[in-house]
Design a protein around this motif. Structure first.
Motif, PDB file in Angstrom:
ATOM      1  N   LYS A   1      -6.830  10.839   7.563  1.00  0.00           N
ATOM      2  CA  LYS A   1      -7.699  11.875   7.006  1.00  0.00           C
ATOM      3  C   LYS A   1      -6.876  12.866   6.196  1.00  0.00           C
ATOM      4  CE  LYS A   1     -11.054  11.553  10.730  1.00  0.00           C
ATOM      5  NZ  LYS A   1     -11.768  12.272  11.787  1.00  0.00           N
ATOM      6  N   ASN A   2      -7.431  13.252   5.064  1.00  0.00           N
ATOM      7  CA  ASN A   2      -6.839  14.263   4.185  1.00  0.00           C
ATOM      8  C   ASN A   2      -5.475  13.870   3.627  1.00  0.00           C
ATOM      9  OD1 ASN A   2      -9.041  16.098   4.656  1.00  0.00           O
ATOM     10  ND2 ASN A   2      -8.157  16.414   6.672  1.00  0.00           N
ATOM     11  N   CYS A   3      -5.297  12.589   3.354  1.00  0.00           N
ATOM     12  CA  CYS A   3      -4.058  12.119   2.744  1.00  0.00           C
ATOM     13  C   CYS A   3      -4.210  12.217   1.225  1.00  0.00           C
ATOM     14  CB  CYS A   3      -3.782  10.682   3.153  1.00  0.00           C
ATOM     15  SG  CYS A   3      -2.251  10.033   2.490  1.00  0.00           S
ATOM     16  N   LYS A   4      -3.294  12.872   0.594  1.00  0.00           N
ATOM     17  CA  LYS A   4      -3.401  13.065  -0.849  1.00  0.00           C
ATOM     18  C   LYS A   4      -2.918  11.864  -1.651  1.00  0.00           C
ATOM     19  CE  LYS A   4      -5.136  17.079  -0.470  1.00  0.00           C
ATOM     20  NZ  LYS A   4      -6.556  17.162  -0.541  1.00  0.00           N
ATOM     21  N   THR A   5      -1.940  11.104  -1.125  1.00  0.00           N
ATOM     22  CA  THR A   5      -1.373  10.005  -1.895  1.00  0.00           C
ATOM     23  C   THR A   5      -1.041   8.821  -1.003  1.00  0.00           C
ATOM     24  OG1 THR A   5      -0.332  11.612  -3.377  1.00  0.00           O
ATOM     25  CG2 THR A   5       0.445   9.360  -3.526  1.00  0.00           C
ATOM     26  N   ILE A   6      -1.514   7.638  -1.386  1.00  0.00           N
ATOM     27  CA  ILE A   6      -1.086   6.380  -0.785  1.00  0.00           C
ATOM     28  C   ILE A   6      -0.560   5.529  -1.934  1.00  0.00           C
ATOM     29  CG2 ILE A   6      -1.780   4.272   0.402  1.00  0.00           C
ATOM     30  CD1 ILE A   6      -3.900   5.899   1.857  1.00  0.00           C
ATOM     31  N   VAL A   7       0.725   5.195  -1.882  1.00  0.00           N
ATOM     32  CA  VAL A   7       1.351   4.394  -2.928  1.00  0.00           C
ATOM     33  C   VAL A   7       1.400   2.938  -2.449  1.00  0.00           C
ATOM     34  CG1 VAL A   7       3.406   4.055  -4.353  1.00  0.00           C
ATOM     35  CG2 VAL A   7       2.740   6.374  -3.647  1.00  0.00           C
ATOM     36  N   LEU A   8       0.817   2.049  -3.236  1.00  0.00           N
ATOM     37  CA  LEU A   8       0.758   0.631  -2.912  1.00  0.00           C
ATOM     38  C   LEU A   8       2.075  -0.061  -3.282  1.00  0.00           C
ATOM     39  CD1 LEU A   8      -2.886  -0.016  -4.131  1.00  0.00           C
ATOM     40  CD2 LEU A   8      -2.094   0.504  -1.818  1.00  0.00           C
ATOM     41  N   PRO A   9       2.319  -1.270  -2.766  1.00  0.00           N
ATOM     42  CA  PRO A   9       3.590  -1.962  -3.038  1.00  0.00           C
ATOM     43  C   PRO A   9       3.931  -2.122  -4.514  1.00  0.00           C
ATOM     44  CG  PRO A   9       2.426  -3.091  -1.285  1.00  0.00           C
ATOM     45  CD  PRO A   9       1.484  -2.041  -1.836  1.00  0.00           C
ATOM     46  N   ASP A  10       2.917  -2.238  -5.363  1.00  0.00           N
ATOM     47  CA  ASP A  10       3.197  -2.399  -6.799  1.00  0.00           C
ATOM     48  C   ASP A  10       3.409  -1.071  -7.516  1.00  0.00           C
ATOM     49  OD1 ASP A  10       0.646  -1.329  -6.994  1.00  0.00           O
ATOM     50  OD2 ASP A  10      -0.234  -3.071  -7.983  1.00  0.00           O
ATOM     51  N   GLY A  11       3.396   0.035  -6.750  1.00  0.00           N
ATOM     52  CA  GLY A  11       3.651   1.356  -7.321  1.00  0.00           C
ATOM     53  C   GLY A  11       2.407   2.119  -7.740  1.00  0.00           C
ATOM     54  N   THR A  12       1.250   1.462  -7.744  1.00  0.00           N
ATOM     55  CA  THR A  12       0.027   2.174  -8.100  1.00  0.00           C
ATOM     56  C   THR A  12      -0.384   3.091  -6.949  1.00  0.00           C
ATOM     57  OG1 THR A  12      -1.404   0.410  -7.276  1.00  0.00           O
ATOM     58  CG2 THR A  12      -0.824   0.332  -9.604  1.00  0.00           C
ATOM     59  N   VAL A  13      -1.123   4.112  -7.295  1.00  0.00           N
ATOM     60  CA  VAL A  13      -1.598   5.068  -6.301  1.00  0.00           C
ATOM     61  C   VAL A  13      -3.058   4.755  -5.998  1.00  0.00           C
ATOM     62  CG1 VAL A  13      -2.016   7.512  -5.823  1.00  0.00           C
ATOM     63  CG2 VAL A  13       0.020   6.820  -7.092  1.00  0.00           C
ATOM     64  N   ALA A  14      -3.367   4.613  -4.714  1.00  0.00           N
ATOM     65  CA  ALA A  14      -4.737   4.327  -4.295  1.00  0.00           C
ATOM     66  C   ALA A  14      -5.610   5.544  -4.558  1.00  0.00           C
ATOM     67  CB  ALA A  14      -4.761   3.974  -2.812  1.00  0.00           C
ATOM     68  N   GLU A  15      -6.882   5.283  -4.737  1.00  0.00           N
ATOM     69  CA  GLU A  15      -7.843   6.352  -4.962  1.00  0.00           C
ATOM     70  C   GLU A  15      -7.837   7.327  -3.785  1.00  0.00           C
ATOM     71  OE1 GLU A  15     -12.697   6.794  -5.108  1.00  0.00           O
ATOM     72  OE2 GLU A  15     -11.794   4.877  -5.585  1.00  0.00           O
ATOM     73  N   GLU A  16      -7.781   8.616  -4.095  1.00  0.00           N
ATOM     74  CA  GLU A  16      -7.773   9.638  -3.048  1.00  0.00           C
ATOM     75  C   GLU A  16      -9.143   9.706  -2.381  1.00  0.00           C
ATOM     76  OE1 GLU A  16      -7.519  14.433  -2.804  1.00  0.00           O
ATOM     77  OE2 GLU A  16      -6.169  13.449  -4.208  1.00  0.00           O
ATOM     78  N   LYS A  17      -9.149   9.676  -1.059  1.00  0.00           N
ATOM     79  CA  LYS A  17     -10.385   9.762  -0.291  1.00  0.00           C
ATOM     80  C   LYS A  17     -10.184  10.736   0.855  1.00  0.00           C
ATOM     81  CE  LYS A  17     -11.792   5.005  -1.171  1.00  0.00           C
ATOM     82  NZ  LYS A  17     -12.192   3.748  -0.569  1.00  0.00           N
ATOM     83  N   ALA A  18     -11.265  11.287   1.349  1.00  0.00           N
ATOM     84  CA  ALA A  18     -11.177  12.192   2.491  1.00  0.00           C
ATOM     85  C   ALA A  18     -10.742  11.439   3.743  1.00  0.00           C
ATOM     86  CB  ALA A  18     -12.516  12.879   2.728  1.00  0.00           C
ATOM     87  N   MET A  19     -11.094  10.143   3.823  1.00  0.00           N
ATOM     88  CA  MET A  19     -10.734   9.322   4.968  1.00  0.00           C
ATOM     89  C   MET A  19     -10.451   7.898   4.496  1.00  0.00           C
ATOM     90  SD  MET A  19     -12.850   8.563   8.453  1.00  0.00           S
ATOM     91  CE  MET A  19     -13.899   7.276   7.801  1.00  0.00           C
ATOM     92  N   THR A  20      -9.375   7.311   5.009  1.00  0.00           N
ATOM     93  CA  THR A  20      -9.003   5.942   4.668  1.00  0.00           C
ATOM     94  C   THR A  20      -8.686   5.192   5.957  1.00  0.00           C
ATOM     95  OG1 THR A  20      -8.044   6.665   2.568  1.00  0.00           O
ATOM     96  CG2 THR A  20      -7.358   4.522   3.366  1.00  0.00           C
ATOM     97  N   ALA A  21      -9.142   3.945   6.068  1.00  0.00           N
ATOM     98  CA  ALA A  21      -8.837   3.106   7.223  1.00  0.00           C
ATOM     99  C   ALA A  21      -7.766   2.095   6.818  1.00  0.00           C
ATOM    100  CB  ALA A  21     -10.090   2.386   7.710  1.00  0.00           C
ATOM    101  N   LEU A  22      -6.647   2.111   7.530  1.00  0.00           N
ATOM    102  CA  LEU A  22      -5.553   1.195   7.249  1.00  0.00           C
ATOM    103  C   LEU A  22      -5.503   0.103   8.315  1.00  0.00           C
ATOM    104  CD1 LEU A  22      -2.754   3.740   6.296  1.00  0.00           C
ATOM    105  CD2 LEU A  22      -4.217   2.421   4.758  1.00  0.00           C
ATOM    106  N   CYS A  23      -5.290  -1.122   7.868  1.00  0.00           N
ATOM    107  CA  CYS A  23      -5.267  -2.298   8.740  1.00  0.00           C
ATOM    108  C   CYS A  23      -4.078  -2.253   9.702  1.00  0.00           C
ATOM    109  CB  CYS A  23      -5.178  -3.554   7.872  1.00  0.00           C
ATOM    110  SG  CYS A  23      -5.051  -5.091   8.809  1.00  0.00           S
ATOM    111  N   ARG A  24      -4.348  -2.604  10.965  1.00  0.00           N
ATOM    112  CA  ARG A  24      -3.284  -2.785  11.952  1.00  0.00           C
ATOM    113  C   ARG A  24      -3.170  -4.236  12.394  1.00  0.00           C
ATOM    114  NH1 ARG A  24      -2.907   0.312  17.142  1.00  0.00           N
ATOM    115  NH2 ARG A  24      -5.131   0.003  17.365  1.00  0.00           N
ATOM    116  N   CYS A  25      -4.209  -5.033  12.204  1.00  0.00           N
ATOM    117  CA  CYS A  25      -4.226  -6.394  12.749  1.00  0.00           C
ATOM    118  C   CYS A  25      -3.542  -7.408  11.839  1.00  0.00           C
ATOM    119  CB  CYS A  25      -5.660  -6.839  13.033  1.00  0.00           C
ATOM    120  SG  CYS A  25      -6.634  -7.219  11.557  1.00  0.00           S
TER     121      CYS A  25
END
Length: 63
Positions: free
Chosen positions: A18-42
């Motif tokens: 929650k409230n993450c301003k920046t998520i940088v993907l492996p290719d260097g692109t920045v994911a769209e900013e969202k109020a909440m993001t679910a990241l895979c653990r499985c």
């Protein structure tokens, strides 16, 4: 003042960020900013690093 970033670990589910301003993907692109993001653990998501609910379909457990 903005809220601080918070990471919640869901039982048998994703990491909720929650409230993450920046998520940088492996290719260097920045994911769209969202109020909440679910990241895979499985590791089964077709949309890594984001959760797509595959853990439910495959019966994944964090135990």
């Amino acid at each position: 003042m903005s809220e601080e970033t918070r990471i919640e670990i869901r039982k048998d589910g994703p990491l909720i960020v929650k409230n993450c301003k920046t998520i940088v993907l492996p290719d260097g692109t920045v994911a769209e900013e969202k109020a909440m993001t679910a990241l895979c653990r499985c590791g089964m998501s077709a949309n890594k690093p984001f959760c797509d609910g595959s853990h439910k379909e495959n019966g994944w457990s964090d135990e």
